[in-house]
Design a protein around this motif. Structure first.
Motif, PDB file in Angstrom:
ATOM      1  N   ILE A 101       0.829  -1.209   0.000  1.00  0.00           N
ATOM      2  CA  ILE A 101       0.000   0.000   0.000  1.00  0.00           C
ATOM      3  C   ILE A 101       0.863   1.258   0.000  1.00  0.00           C
ATOM      4  N   ALA A 102       1.863   1.318   0.877  1.00  0.00           N
ATOM      5  CA  ALA A 102       2.700   2.516   0.965  1.00  0.00           C
ATOM      6  C   ALA A 102       3.453   2.760  -0.333  1.00  0.00           C
ATOM      7  N   THR A 103       3.910   1.700  -0.971  1.00  0.00           N
ATOM      8  CA  THR A 103       4.621   1.838  -2.244  1.00  0.00           C
ATOM      9  C   THR A 103       3.688   2.346  -3.335  1.00  0.00           C
ATOM     10  N   ALA A 104       2.493   1.788  -3.417  1.00  0.00           N
ATOM     11  CA  ALA A 104       1.535   2.227  -4.427  1.00  0.00           C
ATOM     12  C   ALA A 104       1.161   3.694  -4.228  1.00  0.00           C
ATOM     13  N   GLU A 105       0.959   4.092  -2.976  1.00  0.00           N
ATOM     14  CA  GLU A 105       0.612   5.492  -2.698  1.00  0.00           C
ATOM     15  C   GLU A 105       1.747   6.431  -3.075  1.00  0.00           C
ATOM     16  N   ALA A 106       2.980   6.034  -2.777  1.00  0.00           N
ATOM     17  CA  ALA A 106       4.132   6.877  -3.115  1.00  0.00           C
ATOM     18  C   ALA A 106       4.279   7.021  -4.620  1.00  0.00           C
ATOM     19  N   ILE A 107       4.102   5.947  -5.350  1.00  0.00           N
ATOM     20  CA  ILE A 107       4.191   6.004  -6.813  1.00  0.00           C
ATOM     21  C   ILE A 107       3.127   6.950  -7.361  1.00  0.00           C
ATOM     22  N   GLY A 108       1.958   6.929  -6.760  1.00  0.00           N
ATOM     23  CA  GLY A 108       0.914   7.860  -7.183  1.00  0.00           C
ATOM     24  C   GLY A 108       1.306   9.305  -6.970  1.00  0.00           C
ATOM     25  N   ARG A 109       2.084   9.585  -5.931  1.00  0.00           N
ATOM     26  CA  ARG A 109       2.497  10.963  -5.641  1.00  0.00           C
ATOM     27  C   ARG A 109       3.584  11.459  -6.591  1.00  0.00           C
ATOM     28  N   PHE A 110       4.389  10.570  -7.145  1.00  0.00           N
ATOM     29  CA  PHE A 110       5.479  10.993  -8.018  1.00  0.00           C
ATOM     30  C   PHE A 110       4.989  11.938  -9.103  1.00  0.00           C
ATOM     31  N   LYS A 111       3.932  11.524  -9.793  1.00  0.00           N
ATOM     32  CA  LYS A 111       3.447  12.281 -10.948  1.00  0.00           C
ATOM     33  C   LYS A 111       2.291  13.211 -10.590  1.00  0.00           C
ATOM     34  N   GLN A 112       1.407  12.766  -9.734  1.00  0.00           N
ATOM     35  CA  GLN A 112       0.202  13.539  -9.450  1.00  0.00           C
ATOM     36  C   GLN A 112       0.503  14.862  -8.761  1.00  0.00           C
ATOM     37  N   HIS A 113       1.530  14.855  -7.910  1.00  0.00           N
ATOM     38  CA  HIS A 113       1.795  16.046  -7.110  1.00  0.00           C
ATOM     39  C   HIS A 113       3.097  16.751  -7.484  1.00  0.00           C
ATOM     40  N   CYS A 114       3.815  16.200  -8.470  1.00  0.00           N
ATOM     41  CA  CYS A 114       5.037  16.846  -8.982  1.00  0.00           C
ATOM     42  C   CYS A 114       5.997  17.231  -7.841  1.00  0.00           C
ATOM     43  N   ILE A 115       6.211  16.310  -6.917  1.00  0.00           N
ATOM     44  CA  ILE A 115       7.105  16.575  -5.806  1.00  0.00           C
ATOM     45  C   ILE A 115       8.429  15.847  -6.015  1.00  0.00           C
TER      46      ILE A 115
END
Length: 313
Positions: A101-115
């Motif tokens: 779960i934590a890995t999937a959530e982090a991958i989602g943040r890479f592109k969605q939030h441009c951080i």
């Protein structure tokens, strides 16, 4: 350090992972009655024998990125993680069948939030799964000549792509330090002792609340603990304890990884993390050849090891 040590660790890791995939989530009691004794298929994820999980996929992503860039490129690494999750890149059969779960959530943040990639990992208490520990092994090869301070800083960045809490980061640092001593030829017990000295000196007085969680790893005789005191969940400290315990309480690669897998629950990761250590200590020749030959994409893994050896040997 011989270049062959890369294969010792990588194949040790991947085989341990594949041994655990068919029985992931099974209880210890069920595995006590019907233990894993060989490479089998199907089971929990309905995958053929020799199938490795997200553990090996993300480790391979790190190795491939490192083989292409002179320094760790976090953006490239984040891109590879995303490509794995979204497109099946570096999967055994073209599809992702397991992800934390934590890995999937982090991958989602890479592109969605441009951080920044190293700000993507969760930093809360519930983000202390073993998802960064399971892929951190290649850094032992890459950072062997760095100072402890520089090595720890890079490990923290790479862990933080998916797991940014101090517990997860320090667990990764401990695993890499232990691995380095095994690579230098120390025994498992010697390696644990030397790792303890380094970690207690570096963190013991500054992060007491965090470090108290590692007391069994840093202060107790872990090898003396009975199996019933060893937990094998996806919590990063449980995985680290179970893996080191499995190494310390056995005398061969085969026995170490089978002991780890038969602890139950998060069997692929406990098997993989143990397998990396045991492969390095006992050597590639100690891993049953039929287990290696069963691995999915064996030729691709061998090619990746050759490319990685060129930068890490």
């Amino acid at each position: 350090m011989k270049q062959s040590k890369v294969r010792d660790g990588v194949f040790g890791f991947c085989v341990g992972d594949a041994l655990g995939v068919p029985v992931e989530f099974l209880s210890r009691s069920s595995l006590t009655k019907d233990p894993v004794e060989d490479m089998i298929g199907y089971g929990s994820h309905s995958q053929p024998a020799g199938t490795w999980s997200d553990d090996s996929s993300l480790l391979f992503c790190l190795m491939e990125s490192a083989a292409l860039y002179p320094q760790i490129d976090l953006v490239d690494l984040a891109d590879r993680f995303t490509k794995w999750y979204k497109e099946g890149y570096w999967t055994p059969h073209g599809v992702v069948f397991d992800v934390g779960i934590a890995t999937a959530e982090a991958i989602g943040r890479f592109k969605q939030h441009c951080i920044r990639p190293d700000f993507a990992g969760g930093a809360d208490e519930y983000s202390n799964g073993n998802g960064s520990l399971m892929r951190i092994l290649p850094l032992a090869y890459l950072l062997k000549d760095e100072s402890f301070e520089d090595r720890a800083a890079i490990i923290a960045q790479v862990s933080s792509l998916t797991h940014r809490h101090r517990v997860s980061i320090i667990a990764c640092v401990m695993y890499v330090e232990l691995t380095l001593h095994l690579l230098e030829g120390a025994t498992p017990s010697e390696s644990v002792s030397r790792m303890r000295e380094t970690i207690l000196s570096a963190y013991g007085y500054e992060e007491r609340q965090v470090m108290a969680r590692f007391d069994r790893l840093l202060k107790d005789d872990l090898a003396a603990l009975p199996m019933e005191d060893i937990e094998s969940s996806g919590y990063v400290i449980h995985t680290l304890e179970a893996s080191i315990w499995s190494l310390l309480t056995t005398e061969s690669y085969k026995d170490a990884v089978l002991r780890a897998v038969n602890l139950g629950d998060d069997t692929d990761t406990t098997g993989a993390v143990t397998g990396g250590l045991a492969g390095i200590y006992y050597g590639l020749e100690s891993i049953p050849a039929e287990w290696i030959n069963d691995l999915a994409r064996l030729g691709d893994i061998e090619d990746l090891c050759r490319r990685f050896e060129a930068v890490a040997g």
